[in-house]
Each structure stands twice: as C-alpha cells, then as structure tokens.
Design an enzyme around this catalytic site. Structure first.
Site, short mmCIF file in Angstrom:
data_model
loop_
_atom_site.label_atom_id
_atom_site.label_comp_id
_atom_site.label_asym_id
_atom_site.label_seq_id
_atom_site.Cartn_x
_atom_site.Cartn_y
_atom_site.Cartn_z
N GLN A 92 1.74 -5.31 4.42
CA GLN A 92 0.95 -5.67 5.60
C GLN A 92 0.24 -7.00 5.35
O GLN A 92 -0.32 -7.24 4.27
CB GLN A 92 -0.08 -4.57 5.86
CG GLN A 92 -0.76 -4.62 7.20
CD GLN A 92 -1.66 -3.39 7.41
OE1 GLN A 92 -2.03 -2.71 6.46
NE2 GLN A 92 -1.99 -3.12 8.65
N GLU A 142 -10.77 1.87 7.82
CA GLU A 142 -11.08 0.67 7.06
C GLU A 142 -10.86 -0.53 7.97
O GLU A 142 -9.94 -0.52 8.81
CB GLU A 142 -10.20 0.59 5.81
CG GLU A 142 -10.47 1.73 4.83
CD GLU A 142 -9.59 1.67 3.59
OE1 GLU A 142 -9.04 0.58 3.29
OE2 GLU A 142 -9.45 2.70 2.91
N ARG A 149 0.83 -1.20 0.00
CA ARG A 149 0.00 0.00 0.00
C ARG A 149 0.87 1.25 0.00
O ARG A 149 1.83 1.36 0.76
CB ARG A 149 -0.91 0.00 1.23
CG ARG A 149 -1.55 -1.34 1.48
CD ARG A 149 -2.33 -1.39 2.78
NE ARG A 149 -3.54 -0.62 2.72
CZ ARG A 149 -4.29 -0.33 3.78
NH1 ARG A 149 -3.91 -0.74 4.98
NH2 ARG A 149 -5.39 0.36 3.65
N GLY A 198 -7.27 7.62 -1.92
CA GLY A 198 -7.31 7.00 -3.24
C GLY A 198 -6.41 7.61 -4.28
O GLY A 198 -6.50 7.26 -5.45
N THR A 256 -2.84 0.77 -4.29
CA THR A 256 -2.69 -0.35 -3.35
C THR A 256 -2.81 -1.65 -4.15
O THR A 256 -3.64 -1.74 -5.07
CB THR A 256 -3.76 -0.30 -2.26
OG1 THR A 256 -3.46 0.77 -1.35
CG2 THR A 256 -3.83 -1.59 -1.47
N HIS A 313 -26.08 43.15 1.15
CA HIS A 313 -25.37 44.16 0.36
C HIS A 313 -25.59 43.97 -1.15
O HIS A 313 -25.89 44.92 -1.87
CB HIS A 313 -23.87 44.08 0.66
CG HIS A 313 -23.52 44.48 2.06
ND1 HIS A 313 -23.56 45.79 2.48
CD2 HIS A 313 -23.12 43.75 3.12
CE1 HIS A 313 -23.20 45.83 3.76
NE2 HIS A 313 -22.94 44.62 4.17
#
Length: 923
Positions: A205, A320, A139, A154, A158, A881
């Site tokens: 990961q 997430e 990622r 995004g 990934t 105004h």
C-alpha cells in the site's frame, strides 16, 4: 397448548438453505484493493478485506494491491511444513517451549521457500503500477485477523517505507514467515485455531508521508460508551502510537455534538519517520509534548470518517489513520473493536437511557448460555411476569424487561433505579447475592439521568400481593412460626408434587414432548419459588430478631449460627459424595481403579458397568439422586452429571487424596454444627440476662433459623430437577430430529430454540443454524469480562467509576495495605495456604487444604468445597451459593473480590480473613 406454534415461512426458508460453499481462491495471485471485500476473507485475510471495504465505501484509503493467500500456499507447500502443522495441532497451548521450537522451524521453512516465478512477476507488475520508486507499506493480512470476535492485532509483521520491487518481495517473504512468530502461534493455540486453519495474504500500500498519525476508536473501549470517539495521535508515522513507543495526545469526543470531552497532551518524546530510499528511523523529541498534534478541525474530520466507517461495517471500529504533509486525511486500517461488550438484543423499552443488570452473574454464571438454555429462561421469566400480572405478549420472547447480551441474561432495571421503593429494596437484595452489583447500582442513584420518578410503593405491591396470595405465603409463615416441623413436611410435599408433574408418557410424540417442555417451563416451575422461599427468608429474619433480643452481638456472632446447617440439599449432596469416596477408599479394588486410571477411562468403565462393585454402586446411587445437577446448571444445554460423570469422578479422586482424618469433610461439618449450637447457647444466654422471656424468644427464633435457613438452596434445587427433566425430553426430540436428518446429532437441539425445534419436526434442515450458533457460542466462551451493569449507550458504570468494584457491602476500607485485596466477608475464620485458581471446575484438581480462587460458583462447584481450606470469589455476596456452603463447612471465605483470578496466582500463599473480607499475600 397455551402457545400454539404457527409456521414461520422466513424461518423455514432460512433453515432449509444450505451454507454457501467456501469461496474459491482465484488464480490471479495479486488483486487491486478496490476489488476486495469481506466476502473474500479466505482469499485476502481480514486486514485486506477491510481495506477493500473502506475503498468501496468511498473513504480515503491509499491505493495498493494484495497478494492473496493462494500465493502463500503455493510458495510454502511442502511436506516438512505439513509435518509442523501436525505437531502444532498436537501440542498443548500452555507448552510454550514446544510451541516456540515448532514456530522457529516453520519460520525457517517459509523463509527458505522459493517464490514461484508467476507470483514474482505479478508482484513486480503490481508494484510498478504504483509508479517507479514508490514507497509502500508491506503488511501482513491473516485469515484469522481483524475478525468480529478476535482482532489478532499485532500478531503478524508490517514493514514500512519499502522502496523497490526486490525489497517488496523480500518484505513479502518476511510477512509470510511472521505467520509463525512465537506470539502468533501461541495466540492461535490459546484461541483454539488450528495451524492449518489460517493462511496469510500480504498488502502492498502506498505510504503516506505522515505529518501526524495514530488510532481512532469509534466507541470508547474503556467505558464502553458508543457515542464517544477516542483518538490517540503523535507526529510522524503511526507506528509510534500503535507500538506504544510514545505517550500520545489523547482526545475523547462526543459523537453527537462534536464536543471535545477530554484533551490530554502526551509528551510525544519519540518520532518515527521515513528515510529517503527506504526504511525508517526513530528520533528523540525532547519537549515535543507542549502543543497538541491535532486541532479541533482535524479531530472533527477524523471523527466523521470514523463514524462513516462504523456505519459501513455496522459495528464500532478501531481504525489507524494518517494525515499527510499536505493535510490530506487517510485511513490505513479498520477492524472491529472486539473488547466491547455486546449491546442487548432488544431496543430500549422506554424513553431515555436504560439500566441493564446481568442476571447471569447474579446466578454465579460467567459463561454464555446455549440458545436452548436461553429459550428456557425466557419462558420461566415470562411465567414470573405473568404471575405478577405483567403483560407478556409473546412468552417465548420473554417479558419486556428481559434482554440478552453476549448470550447472557440481563434485566432492564431502569424502573427499579428510578423508584424510591426499588432503590430501598433491590440493592439490599444484591448486597447478599452479588455485593459488587449492589455497589454499582447505588452509584447510579446520583446520576441525574436516573432520577426518581416513582415514590409510591403501591405499584410494586400491586404486582407482589397476587403472587404472595396465590402461593399462600402468609399461611406458610404462620405455620413456620407455630408448627415448624409441619412447615418442613409441607416443603417436602411441594417437591414431591413437582416431580409428579415432570413425568411424560413413554409413547409421547416429539411434538407432545416439546409441548410438555413448554408447560413445565411456562407454568410448573415458578410456583415452587414463592411456595418455598418464605421459609429461608423467615429463618434469616429470625436470626436478626434473635440478635436484637440478645443485645445486637454483631454480625460475626450471628453468622456463626449458620454454620453446619441442616436441611440444605447442596451440603447434603456434597456429604453424600464424600461417603461414596469413603466407601471407595475402604475397598481395595475400587481404590486401585481410581489410582490407576485417567478420568475419561473411569467414565467409560462406569457407563459400561465395569467399575469395581463398590465404586459402581456408590456412583450409581449418587447419580440417581443428584445426576440432574451440573456446573452452570440453569443452562438446559449443559450436560448433567448423569450425562457425563467425568466431573464427579474427578471430585472423587480429589477426595481420595485427603489423608488427614481431621480434614475429613463430614468431621468438619459436624464440628461446624457443634460450634453453631454452642453459639446459639451463648446468644440465648445473652438474651436471658435481659429477661427469661427474651431468652425463650431467642431460643425459639434461633431454632427456626437453624431449621429453615438451609432451605435457601431448595427452590434452586427443584428448578434444576425440572430443568433436568426438560433436558431429557429435549434430548429425545433431538434424537428424532437427528434420525430425520434435520440436525446432525441429538445434542444439536440445544443450539436451537423451541420454535426452531418445531420447525425441524416439520422437515426443515437446521444444520446451518446449528453451525452458526455453535461458532458464536464458542467465541463467547472466550470472553472473560462480563459487565455487572450495562447502560443503553454501552457504558459500563463499573469502568467509569472503577472504585465501585473495590469494596463489598461493608463499604470502603481505608488504608488497605498494598497487595491486599478487599471484598465482602462471607464466612468467618482465617487461613493461610496455597492458592489454586480454577476458572472451570470440570476436571479441576484441588489439593486438600488449598484455597479455591474462582470467578464465581454455583452448586455444581460445591463438591470442591469439601476439601478446600478457604474460598475467594470475584462475584457473590454473603448469601450467594458459595458463601452459604462455605459457612456451613466452616471454611473462611471472601466474595466479591475484584479480578481475584488474575491478581492471585496458583501456588501463591495467601491469607484469607473471612471476617474482615480481605485476602493478603503471605510473607
């Protein structure tokens, strides 16, 4: 001095501290996730830093490693990529083809770069430590990502279910290249982030074999409610939810009780799942939406994890998550929810929920205020509160109802909403100032949390009567009725007395100048308002009286009386500028100068006295009278036209493009005045048909309406005069602070408050504070959505009940055709022309006859009105105004049109019906 300055040791210590040096990127190119934290943003990027924080907090995060930005920089260092950086920095954000070409070149260079041997070996070792054949997610983690002010969600790539060291290294290279996708390069260009200011780390990961996955918001991103958690879920990998490939199950939970407030089951027609040996596949799931993907126990577990993450980070989070086949819950990412509007800076000032109204929007101001601008408003607000005999313990902090949120001005109106008298008066005031705010306020009247607790008007009168008595309001009204010319002369004297009070000796010390600033803001300015406002208020009241005398002819007929009003300082200013343009047009040398030079060059030549004599003299005379004005002029930090005349030079250039004599603004104004006079005669005649007394009374009333209604702009004008004088004194103090080394430049003083300025005069170094404030201000400048009303739990009532913003004061308009926008009628008439959407008037170009579409306007915008064919505003009411000036120029105008600047495009032909309050795409 009334508010003596006492030393603040904590502030002085903070000011004297220098900023910590940039964290050094370590030599080790790979770090375990548990070693990471937010203090390592430059090393590991936002995503990895946040994952490290979650791990440190003991939250369930799949283990893994991070390839630092040092690895990216070592692998991609090349003269060719440096050349691309330089070219990108010089490319305009809206030049999409050029950005795309440069992005493609950068991607190719990164993909072709060799991975250094040391980095290659470190990645292989880190991957092997996870276990042979482990599936990982690779990622991207950019240094400008998952930040409090911009998520960049995004923007980089990934890669899921990557198996094997070679595949991991290939995915790393592709992540590096994704820093240069078209979308990422364009996003950064729009955000003003330079190509050399961002780098990329990569996270590897362990993959979760997800049975169900999705996203969790710890606050409701639509309504703003901080006590609600929102969960979207779908079977399989979370990519289906994040990418928008499915209609997920949607749940809203009350964080306090755990109750599921909303349960909407999606069709979940697509499943993304991991493949053996690497990669993913998409599988259609017809009929999968019949059952929820999460049960109540899982929802509760997710909400609890989200709340723990929010407590750890100190702000609402967008997370997430994934639930494995074994039922274990994992968090795979956390970032701040950047779309939530900030909460007020003070705790609630009473029991129960509170209602905050945005006063910035009521003043036609969407941009944030500088710190010194806010400090000035706080003192003025304290002056108002004290005049009304409210306690103000610390004037520099503002009165208790005053709060700030998102560097904008809000007021706690809870007491108003819960008062019968307040409900009767305040929304009617906003009907004519900012009509959509009035609609939103009224919708709160049915909320049991804001039921009426005060039914007597005496509490309000107890505070208003002393102000009116001190300002001699009854005497002013009687004089205006009996001797109107004398009332006008007295109004003029009020302005003269104010100008006299603004002067300060030239040899005053910096400390004395700051004392003078506080005296002006804290005592001198506000009394001008009750001294003058009764006159225009009487003018509008007498207009209504005249209408009744004539048999109530309708609001449109009465509004026509207000066209081409005399005694309006704003329209007088605009017409004076038109006369300068006319003089330039008639002088060949001046006209040539304006046709052949860019605005910055014209500004430079004006400052050095090099413009042709007619242009130099005309502009100098105009700025001597009106140079204290500016766009967003209630903000002390905004340069005045006399500081930077570029905007006015641009308006003059616009005026010089008017070629049709019939479109000349002075002729248009004269025409509007003649039409108003004719309408007065018609109304008088209608009243006279009832009786001679009716006719005489109607004529007297309408005469005073024409005399006094234009004075509506005068209190604001005198306020701006005072703010201009204050800014001059602060600039002098800033120059002294800069000379002493307390700040880097004189205008840095506008990113301090008054207490800090005093501290700087005692020798404190303030550069760190200034830099932090400038960065925060720059971030807020990019915010487009500002809530009109905000509740103390973060709720934006306009978002909860979106229909609140779809009508103006006239109420709901049923049967509005598709594509037609509805707002509040502001100036009668119909025009079909090309629209020009302008978000910032500085340097804006408006062709003669075009319809100006703007978020809001203040008097600094109004020079553009002279050549406009019509006006459409997102904010405002019939007497804001923009509406007042549009009527006086006789141009059709509709205000309070929701999202007009995004729903109308520049170049689109639209029809503005100022009487019906509609804007319709032309066929």
């Amino acid at each position: 001095m009334e508010h003596p300055v006492t030393p603040d040791p904590a502030l002085e210590t903070q000011a004297l501290e220098t900023r910590a040096p940039e964290t050094q990127i370590p030599g080790d190119p790979v770090l375990a996730l548990e070693r990471l934290g937010q203090d390592m943003l430059a090393e590991v990027g936002g995503k990895a830093a946040n994952l490290g924080e979650l791990t440190r907090a003991g939250l369930p995060v799949p283990d893994g490693f991070c390839l630092t930005t040092r690895a990216y920089l070592d692998a991609t260092a090349s003269p060719a990529l440096a050349d691309v950086h330089t070219a990108l920095a010089a490319t305009a954000p809206d030049d999409l083809p050029a950005l795309a070409a440069l992005a493609a070149k950068a991607r190719a260079l990164v993909l072709d770069a060799d991975v250094p041997a040391g980095i290659d070996a470190a990645v292989r070792a880190a991957y092997a430590a996870l276990g042979p054949g482990t599936a990982v997610a690779v990622r991207s983690s950019a240094t400008a990502e998952d930040l409090p002010f911009a998520s960049f969600a995004g923007q980089q790539d990934t890669f899921l279910n990557v198996v094997g060291a070679d595949a991991v290294l290939a995915a790393v290279r592709r992540c590096w290249a994704s820093l240069w996708t078209d979308r990422a390069v364009t996003y950064r260009a729009v955000q003003g982030i330079g190509p050399s200011a961002v780098s990329l780390a990569v996270v590897g990961q362990r993959m979760v074999d997800a049975a169900v996955a999705g996203v969790l918001f710890t606050a409701n991103p639509v309504t703003g409610r901080r006590h609600e958690a929102v969960i979207d879920a779908s079977p399989g990998l979370g990519e289906a939810v994040v990418s928008g490939a499915v209609n997920p199950d949607h749940f809203v939970l009350d964080g306090g009780t755990g109750q599921v407030l909303e349960r909407r089951i999606g069709d979940k027609g697509l499943l993304i799942r991991a493949l053996p040996g690497g990669g993913t596949e998409r599988v259609a799931q017809p009929g999968a939406g019949s059952a929820p993907s999460l049960d109540d126990a899982q929802l509760a577990a997710l909400e609890l994890l989200g709340r723990r993450a929010e407590v750890h980070f100190g702000s609402p989070q967008d997370l997430e998550w994934a639930i494995g086949q074994d039922g274990a819950v994992w968090l795979t990412q956390s970032r701040p929810i950047t779309t939530l509007y900030p909460m007020p800076d003070k705790p609630t000032s009473g029991p129960g929920p509170r209602v905050y109204l945005c006063f910035s929007l009521a003043q036609g101001l969407t941009r944030p205020l500088t710190p010194m601008g806010l400090a000035g408003i706080r003192l003025i607000a304290s002056s108002v509160a004290r005049a009304a005999q409210f306690p103000v313990p610390a004037p520099r902090d503002g009165p208790s109802p005053y709060v700030e949120a998102g560097q904008r001005i809000f007021f706690d109106l809870t007491a108003v909403v819960r008062s019968k008298t307040g409900r009767a008066i305040v929304p009617r005031v906003f009907d004519i100032m900012e009509a959509r705010s009035a609609v939103v306020l009224r919708q709160l009247f049915t909320d049991p949390n804001f039921s009426i607790v005060s039914t007597s008007p005496w509490r309000l009168l107890r505070h208003l009567v002393p102000v009116a008595a001190r300002a001699r309001v009854p005497e002013t009204l009687i004089r205006a009725l009996i001797r109107p010319e004398d009332a006008l002369r007295r109004a003029d004297r009020v302005g003269q007395q104010l100008r006299t009070s603004l002067t300060v000796p030239s040899d005053a010390t910096a400390a004395q100048r700051l004392d003078h600033v506080e005296r002006i803001l804290g005592r001198t300015v506000f009394p001008v308002v009750p001294a003058l406002m009764p006159l225009p208020a009487l003018g509008f009241a007498l207009l209504a009286v005249a209408g009744k005398l004539g048999g109530s002819p309708g609001n449109g007929a009465l509004q026509d009386v207000l066209r081409g009003l005399p005694n309006n300082v704003t329209t007088e200013m605009d017409l004076d500028l038109w006369q300068v343009a006319a003089a330039i047009r008639n002088d060949p040398a001046s006209a040539a100068a304006f046709s052949g030079a860019a605005l910055p060059e014209l500004a430079r030549r004006y400052r050095t006295g090099e413009l042709p004599r007619i242009a130099q003299h005309g502009l100098s005379g105009f700025l001597s009278r009106y140079g204290q004005r500016a766009v967003a002029e209630i903000d002390l930090g905004m340069p005045r036209w006399s500081d930077d005349p570029t905007h006015i030079l641009g308006v003059l250039a616009n005026y010089l493009r008017v070629e049709d004599p019939a479109l000349a603004p002075d002729r248009q104004f004269e025409k509007a005045a003649r039409e108003a006079d004719a309408q007065v005669e018609r109304l008088v005649a209608a009243a006279a048909r009832r009786s001679r007394l009716h006719g005489a009374a109607a004529r007297a009333a309408l005469r005073r309406t024409r005399m006094f209604a234009g004075l509506r702009e005068l209190p604001k004008y005198h306020l701006v005069e005072a703010l201009g004088a204050v800014r001059q004194q602060l600039a002098a103090v800033g120059a002294e602070l800069a000379a002493a080394g307390a700040i880097d430049a004189a205008d840095d003083i506008f990113f301090l408050d008054l207490t800090e300025a005093h501290v700087g005069l005692r020798g404190a170094a303030l550069q760190g504070i200034v830099q932090q404030r400038r960065e925060a201000y720059q971030a807020e400048l990019g915010r487009r959505h500002i809530p009109r009303v905000l509740l103390s739990d973060g709720t934006e009532p306009e978002a909860v009940q979106p229909d609140a913003g779809q009508t103006g004061a006239a109420g709901t308009r049923a049967g509005v055709p598709a594509g037609r926008l509805s707002g509040t009628p502001a100036s009668a008439g119909t025009v079909t022309a090309r629209a020009r959407v302008i978000l910032d008037p500085q340097g804006a170009r408006l062709e003669p006859g075009e319809i100006l579409v703007a978020p809001s306007t203040d008097p600094g915008w109004t020079p553009l009105f002279l050549t406009a064919g019509g006006l459409v505003m997102e904010m405002g009411g019939p007497n804001s105004h923009g509406a007042v000036v549009a009527r006086e120029y006789g141009i059709p105008a509709v205000v309070g049109v929701p999202d007009a600047t995004s729903r109308i495009a520049t170049g689109q032909n639209v029809t503005v019906d100022g009487a019906a309050g509609t804007v319709t795409p032309a066929s």
